[in-house]
Design a protein around this motif. Sequence first.
Motif, PDB file in Angstrom:
ATOM      1  N   PHE A  90      -4.310  -5.293 -42.030  1.00 33.99           N
ATOM      2  CA  PHE A  90      -3.630  -4.032 -42.299  1.00 33.99           C
ATOM      3  C   PHE A  90      -2.204  -3.967 -41.764  1.00 33.99           C
ATOM      4  O   PHE A  90      -1.529  -2.959 -41.946  1.00 33.99           O
ATOM      5  CB  PHE A  90      -4.458  -2.859 -41.768  1.00 33.99           C
ATOM      6  N   THR A  91      -1.715  -5.005 -41.110  1.00 37.43           N
ATOM      7  CA  THR A  91      -0.314  -5.023 -40.704  1.00 37.43           C
ATOM      8  C   THR A  91       0.587  -5.557 -41.811  1.00 37.43           C
ATOM      9  O   THR A  91       1.800  -5.445 -41.713  1.00 37.43           O
ATOM     10  CB  THR A  91      -0.113  -5.863 -39.432  1.00 37.43           C
ATOM     11  N   VAL A  92      -0.002  -6.128 -42.861  1.00 37.83           N
ATOM     12  CA  VAL A  92       0.766  -6.603 -44.012  1.00 37.83           C
ATOM     13  C   VAL A  92       1.011  -5.410 -44.939  1.00 37.83           C
ATOM     14  O   VAL A  92       0.081  -4.663 -45.241  1.00 37.83           O
ATOM     15  CB  VAL A  92      -0.014  -7.712 -44.754  1.00 37.83           C
ATOM     16  N   PRO A  93       2.254  -5.209 -45.385  1.00 40.33           N
ATOM     17  CA  PRO A  93       2.529  -4.078 -46.276  1.00 40.33           C
ATOM     18  C   PRO A  93       1.729  -4.181 -47.582  1.00 40.33           C
ATOM     19  O   PRO A  93       1.596  -5.267 -48.151  1.00 40.33           O
ATOM     20  CB  PRO A  93       4.028  -4.203 -46.571  1.00 40.33           C
ATOM     21  N   PRO A  94       1.188  -3.068 -48.062  1.00 40.14           N
ATOM     22  CA  PRO A  94       0.375  -3.097 -49.287  1.00 40.14           C
ATOM     23  C   PRO A  94       1.139  -3.611 -50.507  1.00 40.14           C
ATOM     24  O   PRO A  94       0.577  -4.283 -51.359  1.00 40.14           O
ATOM     25  CB  PRO A  94      -0.041  -1.643 -49.494  1.00 40.14           C
ATOM     26  N   SER A  95       2.419  -3.313 -50.593  1.00 36.85           N
ATOM     27  CA  SER A  95       3.190  -3.790 -51.744  1.00 36.85           C
ATOM     28  C   SER A  95       3.285  -5.314 -51.757  1.00 36.85           C
ATOM     29  O   SER A  95       3.345  -5.927 -52.815  1.00 36.85           O
ATOM     30  CB  SER A  95       4.584  -3.176 -51.725  1.00 36.85           C
ATOM     31  N   HIS A  96       3.265  -5.909 -50.598  1.00 36.78           N
ATOM     32  CA  HIS A  96       3.316  -7.370 -50.511  1.00 36.78           C
ATOM     33  C   HIS A  96       1.979  -7.995 -50.905  1.00 36.78           C
ATOM     34  O   HIS A  96       1.931  -9.072 -51.501  1.00 36.78           O
ATOM     35  CB  HIS A  96       3.699  -7.790 -49.088  1.00 36.78           C
ATOM     36  N   ILE A  97       0.901  -7.322 -50.614  1.00 38.19           N
ATOM     37  CA  ILE A  97      -0.426  -7.854 -50.938  1.00 38.19           C
ATOM     38  C   ILE A  97      -0.736  -7.701 -52.428  1.00 38.19           C
ATOM     39  O   ILE A  97      -1.179  -8.642 -53.081  1.00 38.19           O
ATOM     40  CB  ILE A  97      -1.513  -7.137 -50.116  1.00 38.19           C
TER      41      ILE A  97
ATOM     42  N   SER B  58       1.284  -6.863 -55.236  1.00 34.85           N
ATOM     43  CA  SER B  58       2.157  -7.537 -56.198  1.00 34.85           C
ATOM     44  C   SER B  58       2.890  -8.667 -55.494  1.00 34.85           C
ATOM     45  O   SER B  58       3.555  -8.454 -54.493  1.00 34.85           O
ATOM     46  CB  SER B  58       3.144  -6.550 -56.811  1.00 34.85           C
ATOM     47  N   SER B  59       2.745  -9.849 -56.027  1.00 31.55           N
ATOM     48  CA  SER B  59       3.358 -11.018 -55.408  1.00 31.55           C
ATOM     49  C   SER B  59       4.570 -11.485 -56.199  1.00 31.55           C
ATOM     50  O   SER B  59       4.784 -12.674 -56.384  1.00 31.55           O
ATOM     51  CB  SER B  59       2.328 -12.143 -55.292  1.00 31.55           C
ATOM     52  N   THR B  60       5.371 -10.549 -56.676  1.00 35.39           N
ATOM     53  CA  THR B  60       6.558 -10.896 -57.443  1.00 35.39           C
ATOM     54  C   THR B  60       7.800 -10.457 -56.687  1.00 35.39           C
ATOM     55  O   THR B  60       7.745  -9.650 -55.774  1.00 35.39           O
ATOM     56  CB  THR B  60       6.544 -10.211 -58.825  1.00 35.39           C
ATOM     57  N   ALA B  61       8.916 -10.993 -57.089  1.00 31.19           N
ATOM     58  CA  ALA B  61      10.191 -10.580 -56.511  1.00 31.19           C
ATOM     59  C   ALA B  61      10.571  -9.211 -57.072  1.00 31.19           C
ATOM     60  O   ALA B  61       9.992  -8.725 -58.037  1.00 31.19           O
ATOM     61  CB  ALA B  61      11.274 -11.610 -56.826  1.00 31.19           C
TER      62      ALA B  61
ATOM     63  N   THR C 279      -2.378 -10.538 -61.937  1.00 35.37           N
ATOM     64  CA  THR C 279      -2.246 -10.980 -60.549  1.00 35.37           C
ATOM     65  C   THR C 279      -2.435  -9.817 -59.586  1.00 35.37           C
ATOM     66  O   THR C 279      -3.115  -9.953 -58.570  1.00 35.37           O
ATOM     67  CB  THR C 279      -0.865 -11.629 -60.317  1.00 35.37           C
ATOM     68  N   SER C 280      -1.854  -8.668 -59.931  1.00 37.32           N
ATOM     69  CA  SER C 280      -2.008  -7.494 -59.068  1.00 37.32           C
ATOM     70  C   SER C 280      -3.457  -7.039 -59.012  1.00 37.32           C
ATOM     71  O   SER C 280      -3.968  -6.676 -57.947  1.00 37.32           O
ATOM     72  CB  SER C 280      -1.132  -6.349 -59.575  1.00 37.32           C
ATOM     73  N   GLY C 281      -4.148  -7.066 -60.144  1.00 36.29           N
ATOM     74  CA  GLY C 281      -5.559  -6.687 -60.172  1.00 36.29           C
ATOM     75  C   GLY C 281      -6.415  -7.648 -59.365  1.00 36.29           C
ATOM     76  O   GLY C 281      -7.310  -7.227 -58.622  1.00 36.29           O
ATOM     77  N   ASP C 282      -6.141  -8.949 -59.492  1.00 34.59           N
ATOM     78  CA  ASP C 282      -6.877  -9.944 -58.708  1.00 34.59           C
ATOM     79  C   ASP C 282      -6.641  -9.743 -57.213  1.00 34.59           C
ATOM     80  O   ASP C 282      -7.567  -9.839 -56.405  1.00 34.59           O
ATOM     81  CB  ASP C 282      -6.464 -11.362 -59.106  1.00 34.59           C
TER      82      ASP C 282
END
Length: 90
Positions: A26-33, A35-38, A47-50
């Motif tokens: 939970f210290t990782v930002p949700p947007s980083h988890i 969506s893994s795009t720039a 990818t976001s759903g997975d």
Amino acid sequence: MTIGVITFLVGVGLLLLTFKLAYDMFTVPPSHIISSTAKDQTVDLRTSGDNLVNVIVRVLLLIVMGLTGSLIANRGISLFTGSRRHRHRG
């Protein structure tokens, strides 16, 4: 008596491991988890759903680990108190 203490300590160890894994997760930002795009790219829904399903599975596993650790610690307390009662009787 020592089996009860060891069982309790194993349960507490599992709870501590669960809390550490939850903290790391939970210290990782949700947007980083999710969506893994720039920032300039479009979001890939597959990818976001997975990634979202992966997060949900990890949260459920943390819940199971927490429940298991607390049940083991509770069993250790029961073994410890049961052995102390049995020792005082005889």
